[in-house]
Design a protein around this motif. Structure first.
Motif, PDB file in Angstrom:
ATOM      1  N   TYR A  10       0.914  -1.183   0.095  1.00 30.95           N
ATOM      2  CA  TYR A  10      -0.162  -0.271  -0.159  1.00 30.95           C
ATOM      3  C   TYR A  10       1.113   1.206  -0.129  1.00 30.95           C
ATOM      4  N   LEU A  11       1.990   1.371   0.895  1.00 34.67           N
ATOM      5  CA  LEU A  11       2.658   2.442   0.943  1.00 34.67           C
ATOM      6  C   LEU A  11       3.439   2.630  -0.563  1.00 34.67           C
ATOM      7  N   VAL A  12       4.029   1.601  -1.034  1.00 34.00           N
ATOM      8  CA  VAL A  12       4.468   1.931  -2.565  1.00 34.00           C
ATOM      9  C   VAL A  12       3.501   2.296  -3.283  1.00 34.00           C
ATOM     10  N   LEU A  13       2.219   1.621  -3.412  1.00 27.78           N
ATOM     11  CA  LEU A  13       1.172   2.383  -4.344  1.00 27.78           C
ATOM     12  C   LEU A  13       0.960   3.729  -4.153  1.00 27.78           C
ATOM     13  N   ILE A  14       1.051   4.363  -3.003  1.00 27.60           N
ATOM     14  CA  ILE A  14       0.770   5.608  -2.337  1.00 27.60           C
ATOM     15  C   ILE A  14       1.979   6.310  -3.316  1.00 27.60           C
ATOM     16  N   VAL A  15       3.050   5.937  -3.000  1.00 36.12           N
ATOM     17  CA  VAL A  15       4.166   6.984  -3.821  1.00 36.12           C
ATOM     18  C   VAL A  15       3.944   6.886  -5.174  1.00 36.12           C
ATOM     19  N   LEU A  16       3.512   5.669  -5.853  1.00 40.45           N
ATOM     20  CA  LEU A  16       3.431   5.646  -7.266  1.00 40.45           C
ATOM     21  C   LEU A  16       1.944   6.337  -7.837  1.00 40.45           C
ATOM     22  N   TRP A  17       0.987   6.358  -6.772  1.00 35.05           N
ATOM     23  CA  TRP A  17      -0.182   7.238  -7.092  1.00 35.05           C
ATOM     24  C   TRP A  17       0.126   8.706  -7.237  1.00 35.05           C
ATOM     25  N   GLU A  18       1.147   8.937  -6.460  1.00 30.52           N
ATOM     26  CA  GLU A  18       1.587  10.668  -6.575  1.00 30.52           C
ATOM     27  C   GLU A  18       2.428  10.685  -7.607  1.00 30.52           C
ATOM     28  N   ARG A  19       3.272  10.101  -8.317  1.00 27.91           N
ATOM     29  CA  ARG A  19       4.252  10.344  -9.409  1.00 27.91           C
ATOM     30  C   ARG A  19       4.063   9.400 -10.546  1.00 27.91           C
ATOM     31  N   ASP A  20       3.162   8.394 -10.779  1.00 31.47           N
ATOM     32  CA  ASP A  20       2.946   7.331 -11.598  1.00 31.47           C
ATOM     33  C   ASP A  20       4.120   6.298 -11.975  1.00 31.47           C
ATOM     34  N   SER A  21       5.218   6.873 -11.903  1.00 31.67           N
ATOM     35  CA  SER A  21       6.550   6.104 -12.225  1.00 31.67           C
ATOM     36  C   SER A  21       7.524   6.708 -11.380  1.00 31.67           C
ATOM     37  N   CYS A  22       8.645   5.981 -10.795  1.00 33.04           N
ATOM     38  CA  CYS A  22       9.795   6.496 -10.352  1.00 33.04           C
ATOM     39  C   CYS A  22      10.846   5.455 -10.203  1.00 33.04           C
ATOM     40  N   THR A  23      12.026   5.813  -9.776  1.00 35.32           N
ATOM     41  CA  THR A  23      13.044   4.704  -9.827  1.00 35.32           C
ATOM     42  C   THR A  23      12.968   3.955  -8.547  1.00 35.32           C
ATOM     43  N   VAL A  24      13.483   2.870  -8.209  1.00 33.23           N
ATOM     44  CA  VAL A  24      13.694   2.143  -6.992  1.00 33.23           C
ATOM     45  C   VAL A  24      14.246   2.770  -5.901  1.00 33.23           C
ATOM     46  N   ARG A  25      15.286   3.674  -6.270  1.00 32.47           N
ATOM     47  CA  ARG A  25      16.002   4.434  -5.514  1.00 32.47           C
ATOM     48  C   ARG A  25      14.971   5.415  -4.927  1.00 32.47           C
ATOM     49  N   GLU A  26      14.283   6.153  -5.614  1.00 26.91           N
ATOM     50  CA  GLU A  26      13.197   7.368  -5.233  1.00 26.91           C
ATOM     51  C   GLU A  26      12.038   6.687  -4.373  1.00 26.91           C
ATOM     52  N   ILE A  27      11.783   5.508  -4.473  1.00 22.87           N
ATOM     53  CA  ILE A  27      10.722   4.549  -3.556  1.00 22.87           C
ATOM     54  C   ILE A  27      11.458   4.399  -2.365  1.00 22.87           C
ATOM     55  N   ALA A  28      12.565   3.849  -2.275  1.00 19.56           N
ATOM     56  CA  ALA A  28      13.366   3.648  -1.153  1.00 19.56           C
ATOM     57  C   ALA A  28      13.586   4.667  -0.250  1.00 19.56           C
ATOM     58  N   ASP A  29      13.981   5.702  -0.890  1.00 17.53           N
ATOM     59  CA  ASP A  29      14.146   7.113  -0.070  1.00 17.53           C
ATOM     60  C   ASP A  29      12.848   7.492   0.595  1.00 17.53           C
ATOM     61  N   ARG A  30      11.715   7.676  -0.286  1.00 16.72           N
ATOM     62  CA  ARG A  30      10.531   8.094   0.286  1.00 16.72           C
ATOM     63  C   ARG A  30       9.998   7.350   1.567  1.00 16.72           C
ATOM     64  N   LEU A  31      10.017   5.980   1.300  1.00 16.64           N
ATOM     65  CA  LEU A  31       9.712   5.164   2.309  1.00 16.64           C
ATOM     66  C   LEU A  31      10.769   4.694   3.282  1.00 16.64           C
ATOM     67  N   ARG A  32      11.790   5.192   3.087  1.00 19.70           N
ATOM     68  CA  ARG A  32      12.912   5.008   4.251  1.00 19.70           C
ATOM     69  C   ARG A  32      13.021   3.501   4.424  1.00 19.70           C
ATOM     70  N   LEU A  33      13.224   2.737   3.336  1.00 15.82           N
ATOM     71  CA  LEU A  33      13.475   1.343   3.057  1.00 15.82           C
ATOM     72  C   LEU A  33      14.904   1.055   2.331  1.00 15.82           C
ATOM     73  N   ASP A  34      15.459  -0.009   2.617  1.00  6.95           N
ATOM     74  CA  ASP A  34      16.781  -0.385   2.112  1.00  6.95           C
ATOM     75  C   ASP A  34      16.191  -1.101   0.877  1.00  6.95           C
ATOM     76  N   HIS A  35      17.426  -1.036  -0.187  1.00  9.24           N
ATOM     77  CA  HIS A  35      16.922  -1.982  -1.371  1.00  9.24           C
ATOM     78  C   HIS A  35      16.826  -3.491  -0.888  1.00  9.24           C
ATOM     79  N   GLY A  36      17.261  -3.856   0.022  1.00  5.62           N
ATOM     80  CA  GLY A  36      17.382  -5.362   0.135  1.00  5.62           C
ATOM     81  C   GLY A  36      15.866  -5.781   0.802  1.00  5.62           C
ATOM     82  N   THR A  37      15.155  -4.652   1.194  1.00  4.91           N
ATOM     83  CA  THR A  37      13.790  -4.833   1.853  1.00  4.91           C
ATOM     84  C   THR A  37      12.758  -4.641   0.656  1.00  4.91           C
ATOM     85  N   LEU A  38      13.070  -3.491  -0.283  1.00  2.20           N
ATOM     86  CA  LEU A  38      12.360  -3.201  -1.190  1.00  2.20           C
ATOM     87  C   LEU A  38      12.136  -4.225  -2.397  1.00  2.20           C
TER      88      LEU A  38
END
Length: 146
Positions: A42-70
């Motif tokens: 749901y949190l990932v979808l919220i980020v994408l609903w705001e921007r339609d598309s973005c990089t994995v790094r941008e999602i990780a930064d917005r959600l404060r998640l590391d790449h290994g989790t994301l």
């Protein structure tokens, strides 16, 4: 046994934050489960609903998640038809994540979910806003972003 006493659990702010976080996440669970979503999805979808598309790094930064989790989370979301992932055409080092039609369709539930959770928390609009301001300030201070 040491002469110095540790503060009891009831005096630990870290526990209050932990317990509140778990309770709020649990409150989301039935609503999201009915949509076939987990809270992190749901949190990932919220980020994408705001921007339609973005990089994995941008999602990780917005959600404060590391790449290994994301990364495994995104893999499951792609397998479930919620998102699509592809290499950036201008720089192949980056993976771009986009909403699928299925993921975009869930956007229509966003307002209802937000309203349901505000009601579940039993906070007035002012209390809700004040809590957000306090939590954001705390996060900024603790993470050195202030």
């Amino acid at each position: 046994m040491a002469d110095i006493e540790a503060p009891p659990l009831a005096d630990q702010l870290c526990f209050d934050l932990y317990a509140a976080s778990r309770a709020v996440t649990a409150a989301y669970r039935p609503t999201l489960a009915a949509l076939g979503l987990t809270y992190p999805q749901y949190l990932v979808l919220i980020v994408l609903w705001e921007r339609d598309s973005c990089t994995v790094r941008e999602i990780a930064d917005r959600l404060r998640l590391d790449h290994g989790t994301l990364t495994p989370l995104l893999r499951r979301m792609e397998f479930g038809g919620l998102i699509a992932r592809h290499r950036d055409h201008t720089d192949e080092r980056f993976v771009v994540v986009s909403l699928s039609s299925k993921g975009d369709e869930l956007r229509r539930h966003g307002d209802r979910i937000q309203c349901d959770m505000k009601a579940a928390m039993g906070l007035s609009e002012q209390e809700f806003t004040d809590l957000q301001v306090t939590l954001r300030a705390l996060t900024a201070r603790v993470s050195g972003e202030e």
